[in-house]
Write an enzyme that holds these catalytic residues in place. Structure first.
Site, mmCIF file in Angstrom:
data_model
loop_
_atom_site.group_PDB
_atom_site.id
_atom_site.type_symbol
_atom_site.label_atom_id
_atom_site.label_comp_id
_atom_site.label_asym_id
_atom_site.label_seq_id
_atom_site.Cartn_x
_atom_site.Cartn_y
_atom_site.Cartn_z
ATOM 1 N N ASP A 120 72.057 82.281 -14.226
ATOM 2 C CA ASP A 120 71.558 82.103 -15.592
ATOM 3 C C ASP A 120 70.210 82.807 -15.714
ATOM 4 O O ASP A 120 69.312 82.579 -14.909
ATOM 5 C CB ASP A 120 71.412 80.610 -15.889
ATOM 6 C CG ASP A 120 71.230 80.342 -17.375
ATOM 7 O OD1 ASP A 120 71.576 81.221 -18.191
ATOM 8 O OD2 ASP A 120 70.734 79.253 -17.717
ATOM 9 N N HIS A 127 62.872 82.857 -27.040
ATOM 10 C CA HIS A 127 63.119 81.571 -26.390
ATOM 11 C C HIS A 127 62.034 81.273 -25.351
ATOM 12 O O HIS A 127 61.468 80.178 -25.325
ATOM 13 C CB HIS A 127 64.500 81.573 -25.724
ATOM 14 C CG HIS A 127 64.779 80.357 -24.891
ATOM 15 N ND1 HIS A 127 64.927 79.103 -25.451
ATOM 16 C CD2 HIS A 127 64.917 80.189 -23.549
ATOM 17 C CE1 HIS A 127 65.170 78.218 -24.481
ATOM 18 N NE2 HIS A 127 65.159 78.848 -23.319
ATOM 19 N N GLU A 194 72.609 75.184 -25.217
ATOM 20 C CA GLU A 194 71.911 76.469 -25.169
ATOM 21 C C GLU A 194 72.891 77.552 -25.595
ATOM 22 O O GLU A 194 73.962 77.691 -25.011
ATOM 23 C CB GLU A 194 71.351 76.747 -23.765
ATOM 24 C CG GLU A 194 70.148 75.869 -23.443
ATOM 25 C CD GLU A 194 69.374 76.307 -22.201
ATOM 26 O OE1 GLU A 194 69.963 76.956 -21.328
ATOM 27 O OE2 GLU A 194 68.173 75.984 -22.125
ATOM 28 N N GLU A 196 74.262 80.953 -25.568
ATOM 29 C CA GLU A 196 74.181 82.083 -24.643
ATOM 30 C C GLU A 196 75.471 82.900 -24.695
ATOM 31 O O GLU A 196 76.497 82.440 -25.194
ATOM 32 C CB GLU A 196 73.981 81.601 -23.192
ATOM 33 C CG GLU A 196 72.783 80.664 -23.019
ATOM 34 C CD GLU A 196 72.344 80.472 -21.582
ATOM 35 O OE1 GLU A 196 72.670 81.329 -20.733
ATOM 36 O OE2 GLU A 196 71.676 79.462 -21.312
ATOM 37 N N ASP A 228 75.234 76.472 -22.274
ATOM 38 C CA ASP A 228 74.620 75.944 -21.051
ATOM 39 C C ASP A 228 73.989 74.588 -21.378
ATOM 40 O O ASP A 228 72.789 74.472 -21.599
ATOM 41 C CB ASP A 228 73.562 76.949 -20.572
ATOM 42 C CG ASP A 228 73.001 76.585 -19.218
ATOM 43 O OD1 ASP A 228 73.683 75.872 -18.464
ATOM 44 O OD2 ASP A 228 71.880 77.028 -18.916
ATOM 45 N N TYR A 239 61.988 70.045 -12.462
ATOM 46 C CA TYR A 239 62.064 71.496 -12.288
ATOM 47 C C TYR A 239 60.953 72.131 -11.461
ATOM 48 O O TYR A 239 61.099 73.257 -11.000
ATOM 49 C CB TYR A 239 62.191 72.199 -13.643
ATOM 50 C CG TYR A 239 60.893 72.485 -14.373
ATOM 51 C CD1 TYR A 239 60.224 71.481 -15.058
ATOM 52 C CD2 TYR A 239 60.338 73.757 -14.368
ATOM 53 C CE1 TYR A 239 59.044 71.747 -15.735
ATOM 54 C CE2 TYR A 239 59.159 74.032 -15.035
ATOM 55 C CZ TYR A 239 58.511 73.030 -15.716
ATOM 56 O OH TYR A 239 57.350 73.298 -16.369
ATOM 57 N N LYS A 248 70.904 70.724 -15.478
ATOM 58 C CA LYS A 248 71.745 71.837 -15.929
ATOM 59 C C LYS A 248 73.138 71.830 -15.308
ATOM 60 O O LYS A 248 74.074 72.367 -15.913
ATOM 61 C CB LYS A 248 71.087 73.165 -15.519
ATOM 62 C CG LYS A 248 69.744 73.423 -16.151
ATOM 63 C CD LYS A 248 69.923 74.023 -17.514
ATOM 64 C CE LYS A 248 68.593 74.508 -18.064
ATOM 65 N NZ LYS A 248 68.777 75.131 -19.366
ATOM 66 N N THR A 345 69.221 81.354 -23.132
ATOM 67 C CA THR A 345 69.252 80.981 -24.541
ATOM 68 C C THR A 345 68.811 82.150 -25.413
ATOM 69 O O THR A 345 67.771 82.751 -25.170
ATOM 70 C CB THR A 345 68.304 79.793 -24.784
ATOM 71 O OG1 THR A 345 68.667 78.761 -23.880
ATOM 72 C CG2 THR A 345 68.395 79.292 -26.213
HETATM 73 CA CA CA Z 1 70.360 78.499 -19.798
#
Ligand code: CA
Length: 408
Positions: A120, A127, A194, A196, A228, A239, A248, A345
């Site tokens: 990804d 974004h 998201e 995408e 996503d 994170y 995710k 995104t």
């Molecule tokens: Ca993503």
């Protein structure tokens, strides 16, 4: 053309995307090409000798994924697509045509490829800037962002086909106002989509051998829409420092029809100007972006109508697909047939073009108005999110159908 196609169908004669389907009432999956409200059954077409080497092609097109077919290489997959196009463009209906056609609206679509690896990216400057602003108002873009397409390795096993329900994930979250050392275990309260687009790898490079910019198109079979799904509260707590994980990897959804790269050729456009100029290995020639209009809608369980909450376009992407792939492999990393590289995104330059609820509701501060007096900051149970995409230039139009998923 002997087959009638609804004028606004995503699946025009210019498109002819590949997918894996089961005709209504049948148990076996096979490869098909979408045309209007129909699917051309490629395994049956192979049996008639349309592609030559009957037994060889029948065997490959009877499989429940497209990997082996795609691995034959573009000279062969493109030839098969052209054969189907010629067959559809015959002036009169060929004998036995009905046996090769299936009703698309009643067919069940399956995941078109087995996905060995999923990456990804974070390629939309709008974004990255929006998200950066929420966390670092003075310095939204980190210093590396304009130098390389930032990305991470995602989870391939939880990629599902459009229509698969998405279960609200649980995990560690920090309650609002909580001290940083007291997380609780909870269902996510900030479930998001998201918007995408992902490319499907069609050719492998040997380990240790980078794919240069000018060769990237040989390696890209086609594109799908990609949602996503993201749990923002889980993501926020977990994170640092290694990036996205449980926020995710619970699900990502893809549209079932892979639109071949060659069908998108008429919609090539120049991407945004890149400043500073990228390093040599990321320099490409000619128009690198594609003009695909995208939209996201939400339909709550207690509402009859869906509301479009975002309109964006792949043309806004700062880092092109070619640059993503060249960067991904510049260290010698090998890609495999069926790998998905998602764009990240795709947010547009206007506020209604933001590709996630995180941005649209600005972190949950500004609720969005949906039809039927319903508001949303993040997704609620029973909400159905649908992403659609279409490229059009006045002559040809090529649509992606949709990728949809309901929160349960
Ligand atoms: Ca993503």
């Amino acid at each position: 053309m002997w087959l009638s196609i609804p004028a606004e169908s995503d699946f025009s004669i210019y498109n002819l995307p590949f997918g894996i389907f089961k005709p209504a009432g049948q148990a076996t999956a096979r490869a098909g090409i979408a045309i209007g409200d129909h699917i051309v059954d490629l395994a049956k077409a192979a049996e008639t000798g349309m592609f030559g080497k009957r037994r060889f092609f029948k065997k490959i097109l009877e499989q429940p994924t497209l990997n082996d077919f795609i691995a034959l290489g573009k000279p062969i997959t493109s030839r098969i697509r052209r054969k189907v196009q010629e067959w559809l463009e015959l002036p009169t209906k060929p004998e036995g045509a009905d046996q090769l056609l299936c009703d698309r609206r009643t067919a069940t679509m399956l995941l078109p490829v087995r996905v060995p690896n999923y990456t990804d990216f974070y390629s939309s400057i709008e974004h990255a800037t929006n998200v950066g602003k929420m966390f670092r108002p003075d310095n939204p873009l980190l210093p590396n962002w304009r130098w390389l397409p930032v990305g991470y390795h995602g989870r391939a096993s939880s990629i599902v086909v459009s229509g698969t329900p998405v279960k609200r994930p649980s995990g560690q979250i920090l309650p609002p106002g909580g001290a940083p050392d007291t997380p609780l275990f909870s269902a996510t309260r900030q479930l998001d989509f998201e918007l995408e687009v992902a490319l499907v790898i069609g050719k492998e490079n040997p380990l240790g051998q980078p794919i240069p910019m000018e060769k990237t198109e040989e390696y890209i079979f086609g594109l799908v829409l990609f949602n996503d799904w993201s749990a923002r509260d889980i993501q926020r707590w977990e994170y640092v420092p290694l990036g996205p994980f449980l926020g995710k990897n619970f699900a990502s959804s893809i549209s079932p029809w892979i639109v071949p790269l060659e069908a998108l050729k008429p919609f090539r456009v120049k991407g945004p100007k890149q400043t500073p100029a990228p390093l040599d290995y990321l320099q490409g020639k000619g128009p690198q972006n594609i003009d695909i209009a995208l939209e996201v809608s939400i339909k709550p369980a207690n509402s009859k109508s869906e509301t479009v909450v975002s309109r964006s376009n792949t043309k806004y992407l700062y880092w092109s697909m070619a640059q993503q792939l060249a960067h991904h492999t510049v260290n010698g990393c090998n890609v495999q047939v069926g790998d998905l590289l998602a764009s990240g995104t795709i947010s547009g330059p206007t506020p209604d073009g933001a590709g996630s609820l995180l941005e649209l509701s600005w972190g949950g501060k500004n609720p969005l108005a949906l039809k039927d007096n319903i508001t949303r900051t993040f997704l609620e149970d029973g909400d159905t999110v649908t992403i659609r995409g279409k490229a059009a230039n006045g002559v040809a139009h090529v649509g992606f159908g949709e990728v949809t998923g309901k929160i349960v």
